[in-house]
Design a protein around this motif. Structure first.
Motif, PDB file in Angstrom:
ATOM      1  N   PHE A   1       0.819  -1.205   0.000  1.00 25.32           N
ATOM      2  CA  PHE A   1       0.000   0.000   0.000  1.00 25.32           C
ATOM      3  C   PHE A   1       0.854   1.257   0.000  1.00 25.32           C
ATOM      4  N   ASP A   2       2.059   1.166   0.514  1.00 23.44           N
ATOM      5  CA  ASP A   2       2.953   2.325   0.570  1.00 23.44           C
ATOM      6  C   ASP A   2       3.316   2.833  -0.823  1.00 23.44           C
ATOM      7  N   GLU A   3       3.229   1.982  -1.823  1.00 22.92           N
ATOM      8  CA  GLU A   3       3.629   2.348  -3.180  1.00 22.92           C
ATOM      9  C   GLU A   3       2.483   2.908  -4.020  1.00 22.92           C
ATOM     10  N   LEU A   4       1.261   2.901  -3.498  1.00 23.65           N
ATOM     11  CA  LEU A   4       0.109   3.362  -4.264  1.00 23.65           C
ATOM     12  C   LEU A   4      -0.034   4.879  -4.204  1.00 23.65           C
ATOM     13  N   ASN A   5      -0.463   5.459  -5.325  1.00 22.37           N
ATOM     14  CA  ASN A   5      -0.781   6.888  -5.301  1.00 22.37           C
ATOM     15  C   ASN A   5      -2.208   7.026  -4.750  1.00 22.37           C
ATOM     16  N   PRO A   6      -2.641   8.242  -4.406  1.00 23.85           N
ATOM     17  CA  PRO A   6      -3.962   8.400  -3.779  1.00 23.85           C
ATOM     18  C   PRO A   6      -5.121   7.809  -4.580  1.00 23.85           C
ATOM     19  N   ALA A   7      -5.117   7.963  -5.895  1.00 23.31           N
ATOM     20  CA  ALA A   7      -6.208   7.419  -6.709  1.00 23.31           C
ATOM     21  C   ALA A   7      -6.213   5.889  -6.658  1.00 23.31           C
ATOM     22  N   GLN A   8      -5.054   5.275  -6.709  1.00 19.39           N
ATOM     23  CA  GLN A   8      -4.971   3.820  -6.639  1.00 19.39           C
ATOM     24  C   GLN A   8      -5.432   3.319  -5.267  1.00 19.39           C
TER      25      GLN A   8
END
Length: 73
Positions: free
Chosen positions: A44-51
């Motif tokens: 989850f740390d690698e996701l951007n806000p939309a993802q």
């Protein structure tokens, strides 16, 4: 209790909540432990806000709904 102990949500002897248990206790859903396991994953740390928003929506979605011949996704 055994499941909570096995996934390290609580301490085996004292039943004191561990970090995963605290996350599960603060979530409201159909399966709080599963949600806590998913949300605590380091990916989850690698996701951007939309993802992240899309993933969160998929966790709380009940899937395809069909009412009176109309599909809602």
């Amino acid at each position: 209790m055994k499941v909570l102990e096995e996934v390290e949500a609580i301490m085996p002897q004292t039943h004191e909540m561990l970090p995963l248990g605290n996350i599960a206790a603060s979530i409201r859903g159909v399966n709080e432990l599963w949600l806590a396991l998913a949300f605590s994953d380091s990916n989850f740390d690698e996701l951007n806000p939309a993802q992240l928003a899309a993933v969160c929506a998929s966790f709380v979605s009940e899937g395809v709904k069909i009412r009176a011949g109309t599909r809602y996704f």
